[in-house]
Design an enzyme around this catalytic site. Structure first.
Site: not given
Lengths: 626, 320
Positions: A466, A534
């Site tokens: 991220e 994820e």
């Protein structure tokens, strides 16, 4: 050289006098010492240190590293350990936003808005807590006249080191080893080691992981004595041909003494010597890659490890013996974009795993790792992503032995610089394409690679988490591909910058993409295997619908599986002052604001490692394609 | 006077009494439901059972705003008044509810083969809908419970539909035949069918207390208690009540707390001391979801749309 506080604010200063990163091989003085597992070349500095805490840099005890400094006001702290969990500083859990949100206006150096802030924002930061650590030690007699290093396995987040009043070095990158040469400053008898740990520096911009924000020396500290001839770096090459089942083997060494001779043996699990070799001084310490016949491959079900033993000799005298496990395996993506290990499709039944202990924070213990592996095996978990930083070195070794596939992630997350209130807004994203941040990020990739490159368990390098994407992350990807042809790279954030898609990540990686949307990708002539880095956010009473992902495994060979978010709840067990019960506390429970409350309670196991009820569902679905 | 092959029925003011050899039940009119269920001298009802519509908000419910979209059901769970009661003897409905002065026409030796009392509850939702809960007492003391939710378009999805009773003292253990562990419609493929005994009433320690403890696809559960509130009952010892499927398996949870008690706590240590058991028999359970915790809905197949009818049927049985 003198230490400068200004380094805290300069992203281009991240290692000063720090030794180059190298492989994490163990070394012993003799075969007997190796077999006894008794390493007289390592002295642990774990334990009780003298300590002074300062809430701000302005209040820190300047000069505490001097032997003559009056440390009467110091108290003690346990190393390794988190400063916050030993009562010195406020505990805080925060997810995307930086921990100074709403308190100190900061923007990263190099971005268009950087001139709106104090250039010494970290050095002057009233949120930048400082830990002053002091420790005395004496060297063993047999270490006299030898080169002695100090190795910090993990320190959050910026650290200055002194020995006997002399400045030794400076390091960032909290989750990789930092090693310094102490030799010039050592003295007979008592030595005074001092470490100053700052909670924040420009490294804080790169370490915005969704977790409790701690500081301190939270992993092992060791003194290391080098043999007179020492292998500083070892690169093993173990190649496997899935068609012929034949292996190739080679190794490249860096030595401190070019007069040494190194003999090497590779032993199969049954004790057979399958390869051996010896360098001479003209060889530059390289064992060229050679064919060694049929080998047993390494995989999850059969984590077959060969044993490489290096013996370093000066003349007739053995001065160093190195044991190194070797696994033969072959990772590739087929022209049809199918992920394969050893010629077979690989399905990742993975979890993301933070290092967590509900009493010790990220200063976890070896037993925690063993418990986690036992839970992995019980529940058909075959893969782990080290989110979002490198783990303790022992974990990689254990994954080699237990056949756990690793996605080894760099210590990088800059979530709060590009995503705000859920929206993509990269106006001051770092690292982006900013030269100011390039070397620090490349260094993180380099260190991750150099330290861990010999672990067969690592199949994938992950560039970070991220952090949006730009030239810097593209350069990190290129670093791995240049240095390592045996593994794949992974990065999810490039989904926001498709113009980099050909330069970043061998996988099409997404997080939390719904099954229907994953299927849409898979139906549209996929050119990269798909992985959910994820998925299945295991927060509270959750993990419903795993079957919808499992169906994709059956129907689409380009679906490579995924890593459940995540393995263990991050919560802290304390005694409730009202009821006397032992209870779990989460973000906000320490008057910490801004906090993201219970959002880190998303493990398949509770913070005390008891499995959540959903685990039986994971065991079932992961067992279908184990 | 013993009634070994008939139910003794007491048509009294304010309630209907139904008794047998070792049991006696009171079906209230003012307190709309089964006020008392005494077996072998032990009371099983703390307050009258209610239809239940709310589950304590899960993290995924909060993230997807399901708790907001379906908030009307929280009120319905809390207060859904009874709007009608009907009594049937041996399958024949009485034309009027037998309250005073109609009760004066009965005697002290009225009997029946079956007694059915049906309560109709109206939800405070907009628009309203109704739930019928029919209790049919058989000669051996078995109570068949048939509860029907009447579908109503223009209402939000239901969190759950079921029947909730509370015992005066805690359940010390329960044994059930069904699926292992805590299960939900979208999270039960990995469970194993079997007979399981659970000690106490464990609350799954999710960081923030929330819906938990559901057991899907159950064919029976036997509840054990060891204490009562009866001051004259000095050594009650272990005693049991059994809940069995009527026409198809049921889903249940047995916890110390109501959904509203769970809803109100931010940590487990805030939950009150364990004093009672809250048993929810759920005919319809919404999935828990899992894609993410910040917006993704539970998959459609595991929704409970409000415009459909739902049944919660089961039997309360005496354990010899």
């Amino acid at each position: 050289m003198e230490a400068q506080l200004a380094w805290l604010d300069d992203p281009q200063v991240f290692r000063v006098n720090q030794l180059p990163a190298h492989s994490d091989h163990q070394f012993f003085a003799s075969t007997a010492a190796m077999e006894a597992g008794d390493n007289e070349l390592v002295q642990s500095l774990n334990g009780t240190w003298e300590f002074a805490f300062a809430p701000t840099p302005a209040q820190r005890p300047v000069g505490f590293w001097e032997p003559t400094f009056n440390r009467a006001g110091f108290t003690t702290i346990t190393v390794p350990g988190e400063i916050e969990l030993q009562g010195f500083s406020q505990i805080n859990y925060i997810n995307t936003l930086y921990p100074w949100a709403g308190k100190t206006y900061r923007r990263p150096v190099g971005t268009a808005v950087a001139d709106q802030v104090d250039p010494a924002t970290f050095a002057n930061g009233n949120d930048n807590t400082v830990g002053a650590y002091v420790r005395h030690f004496e060297l063993p007699n047999h270490w006299a006249d030898r080169e002695v290093h100090i190795m910090f396995e993990g320190v959050e987040r910026a650290m200055y080191v002194w020995l006997n009043g002399h400045f030794v070095g400076y390091a960032e990158d909290s989750f990789t080893p930092s090693e310094f040469d102490l030799t010039p400053y050592l003295q007979p008898g008592d030595n005074l080691l001092a470490v100053e740990v700052f909670k924040h520096s420009t490294a804080s911009w790169l370490e915005d992981q969704d977790m409790f924000r701690f500081s301190g020396i939270f992993r092992d500290v060791n003194l290391v004595c080098l043999p007179t001839a020492h292998v500083t770096d070892l690169k093993v090459e173990a190649l496997y041909d899935p068609v012929t089942h034949e292996g190739q083997f080679g190794a490249t060494l860096q030595l401190t003494n070019d007069q040494a001779v190194v003999s090497a043996q590779l032993t199969a699990p049954d004790g057979t010597i399958v390869w051996d070799g010896q360098t001479d001084q003209s060889q530059d310490f390289k064992f060229p890659v050679t064919e060694i016949g049929v080998v047993q491959a390494w995989d999850h079900h059969h984590p077959t490890l060969y044993q490489l033993t290096l013996t370093v000799q000066m003349g007739a005298k053995t001065v160093e013996v190195i044991p190194q496990v070797v696994g033969f395996r072959h990772v590739e993506i087929t022209p049809e974009a199918v992920l394969q290990l050893n010629g077979q499709r690989l399905v990742i039944n993975g979890v993301n795993r933070h290092e967590w202990n509900c009493h010790r924070g990220r200063a976890i213990e070896y037993q925690d790792m063993l418990t986690d592996l036992e839970l992995f095996h019980q529940n058909n978990i075959n893969a782990v992503r080290t989110c979002h930083y490198p783990d303790q070195l022992a974990w990689y070794d254990l994954c080699d032995r237990h056949g756990i596939y690793m996605m080894a992630e760099n210590n990088l997350e800059t979530h709060g610089t590009w995503q705000k209130m859920g929206a993509v807004e990269p106006s001051y994203n770092v690292p982006g394409s900013l030269n100011e941040w390039l070397e620090a990020c490349l260094d993180r990739a380099r260190t991750n690679y150099e330290v861990l490159k010999n672990h067969p368990a690592i199949l994938f390098w992950s560039l970070g988490n991220e952090s949006y994407a730009g030239e810097v992350i593209a350069a990190m990807d290129q670093f791995y591909h240049t240095h390592d042809q045996t593994r794949l790279t992974h990065y999810e954030g490039v989904c926001y910058t498709p113009e980099y898609r050909d330069r970043i990540s061998d996988f099409e990686s997404r997080m939390y993409l719904a099954p229907d949307d994953v299927e849409a990708y898979l139906q549209n002539q996929p050119d990269k295997p798909f992985v959910e880095c994820e998925y299945m956010h295991s927060m509270g009473n959750s993990v419903g619908g795993l079957g919808s992902y499992n169906r994709l495994v059956d129907e689409y060979p380009q679906y490579a599986g995924g890593f459940i978010w995540d393995f263990i709840d991050q919560a802290l067990e304390i005694t409730d002052p009202v009821t006397g019960q032992s209870v779990m506390r989460y973000g906000g429970d320490f008057d910490d604001r801004h906090a993201d409350y219970e959002f880190a309670g998303d493990g398949l196991v509770f913070a005390n490692r008891q499995p959540k009820p959903a685990m039986q569902e994971v065991r079932y679905y992961y067992g279908l394609h184990e | 006077m013993d009634y070994t092959n008939k139910l003794h029925v007491i048509f009294d003011d304010g309630m209907l009494g139904v008794g047998g050899a070792n049991f006696h039940y009171l079906f209230g009119y003012e307190r709309a439901g089964i006020e008392s269920l005494v077996v072998d001298g032990h009371e099983w009802m703390y307050r009258v059972p209610q239809p239940t519509f709310w589950r304590a908000t899960t993290d995924n419910d909060r993230g997807s705003r399901f708790n907001i979209k379906s908030a009307q059901w929280l009120a319905a769970d809390y207060v859904s008044p009874c709007v009608n009661i009907q009594v049937a003897i041996d399958g024949q409905p009485l034309p009027e509810l037998p309250i005073a002065p109609l009760t004066n026409q009965y005697t002290d030796h009225d009997t029946a083969t079956t007694v059915t009392i049906t309560y109709t509850y109206q939800t405070p939702t907009v628009p309203a809908t109704t739930v019928d809960v029919a209790y049919t007492v058989l000669i051996d003391g078995t109570i068949e419970v048939r509860s029907t939710y009447h579908g109503q378009a223009d209402l939000p999805q239901l969190p759950v539909f079921g029947w909730r009773m509370q015992t005066p003292t805690p359940v010390t253990e329960f044994t059930y035949h069904g699926l292992s562990g805590e299960t939900y419609p979208d999270r039960m493929a990995g469970a194993s069918e079997g007979t399981y005994t659970i000690t106490g009433m464990p609350v799954t320690p999710y960081l923030v207390p929330q819906e938990n403890g559901m057991h899907m696809q159950t064919s029976w559960v036997e509840l054990t208690r060891e204490t009562t509130l009866n001051n004259a009952d000095l050594q009650p010892g272990p005693f049991k009540l059994r809940i069995s499927s009527l026409d198809q398996p049921f889903n249940f949870s047995c916890l110390p707390y109501t959904s509203l008690e769970l809803e109100n706590a931010t940590h487990h240590e805030e939950l009150p001391p364990v004093r009672r058991a809250v048993i929810v028999i759920a005919g319809a359970v919404r999935g828990v979801g899992g894609i993410d915790s910040w917006g993704s809905d539970v998959e459609r197949a595991y929704h409970l749309p409000a415009d459909q009818d739902y049944q919660t049927n089961f039997k309360l049985e005496l354990v010899p």
